[in-house]
Design an enzyme around this catalytic site. Structure first.
Site: not given
Length: 297
Positions: A71-73, A75
């Site tokens: 759920y990395s912003n 990335l």
């Protein structure tokens, strides 16, 4: 010549949030709308990525590689930056059990922006700071020789970008608060603030490890401690990307009160923490607090 996407941008808006829940305790709440600083790379993601992107282009790199969870912003922001700048992007994602499964919304956005995703085992991912492990991960992802941006984008270059955020807020308030994942934004923000201002970080993960990370980052970037900063632990709501019903309801209420879209992974936890700390009397009457809105849904 600087790519148009990487030219300095005007300061993001600083607005007052008239909220009786804060006013009742004599606290004035301001919102630094850093989610509006760039149309596709909001807030701290743009501030941390921009110096790294300039370095990558200056060195002639055509490919970026970085790390993050499902759920990395970070990335998502790296993938968008690659599309905007015409750079290939590779994302090394924590959790090989995700390989072959349908992509969640965050990873689907990365893929739509052209990012190639490589899923690493959790045990190997935890060792990514080890040079040999990192090289193996990069090779397996087809990213050997790429310009590597660390998880969360936090490195010495990123801190210089976040220090500019602090300089934009000099004299605006007594306390400047920001949600923390890897600690890079807080480390740079604190360095940019004026003497007498305090930076407050709200970790979105449990564990109590960020203090050492921030001190280490500031040592590399600035040669030692920089600025006045503290951490408010205990507002992770069960861990990263956990959004229990009470937090979701609080965020929805804040949206309704202030017409502000509240991103749930970071911003909601920040605003919840500031509300709780205000109610507990942690800020003396007459304090002005600025909440840095680092992202949008």
């Amino acid at each position: 010549m600087t790519h148009p996407e990487l030219r300095p941008r005007p300061p993001s808006p600083l607005v007052e949030a008239a909220d009786e829940r804060f006013a009742a305790h004599g606290v004035r709440l301001l919102l630094k709308r850093d989610d509006l600083v760039h149309p596709e790379l909001p807030g701290n993601k743009w501030r941390k990525l921009a110096p790294n992107l300039r370095a990558a282009l200056d060195a002639g790199h055509g490919r970026l590689a970085t790390f993050g969870g499902a759920y990395s912003n970070h990335l998502r922001a790296t993938a968008a930056a690659g599309r905007l700048l015409g750079l290939e992007t590779v994302g090394i994602v924590r959790g090989d059990e995700l390989a072959g499964r349908p992509l969640n919304e965050s990873l689907a956005r990365c893929a739509a922006d052209g990012m190639r995703l490589h899923f690493a085992t959790r045990s190997e991912y935890r060792r990514k700071a080890d040079p040999d492990t990192r090289d193996r991960l990069l090779a397996a992802a087809g990213a050997a020789g790429a310009y590597v941006v660390p998880e969360g984008g936090s490195n010495a270059l990123a801190l210089t970008g976040c220090a500019e955020l602090g300089r934009e807020l000099r004299g605006a308030s007594d306390v400047v608060a920001v949600a923390c994942g890897t600690g890079g934004t807080l480390a740079g923000l604190a360095a940019g603030l004026a003497p007498g201002q305090r930076a407050l970080g709200v970790p979105v993960l449990a564990g109590g490890f960020l203090g050492a990370e921030i001190r280490s980052l500031q040592g590399v970037a600035f040669g030692g401690p920089a600025g006045d900063w503290t951490l408010a632990e205990g507002f992770d709501h069960g861990g990263y990307a956990r959004v229990p019903a009470a937090l979701d309801a609080f965020a929805a209420d804040f949206e309704s009160r202030h017409g502000l879209p509240v991103e749930r992974i970071y911003v909601a936890k920040l605003l919840w923490a500031l509300h709780a700390l205000t109610a507990a009397g942690s800020f003396p009457r007459g304090t002005t607090v600025t909440a840095v809105i680092t992202g949008r849904p």
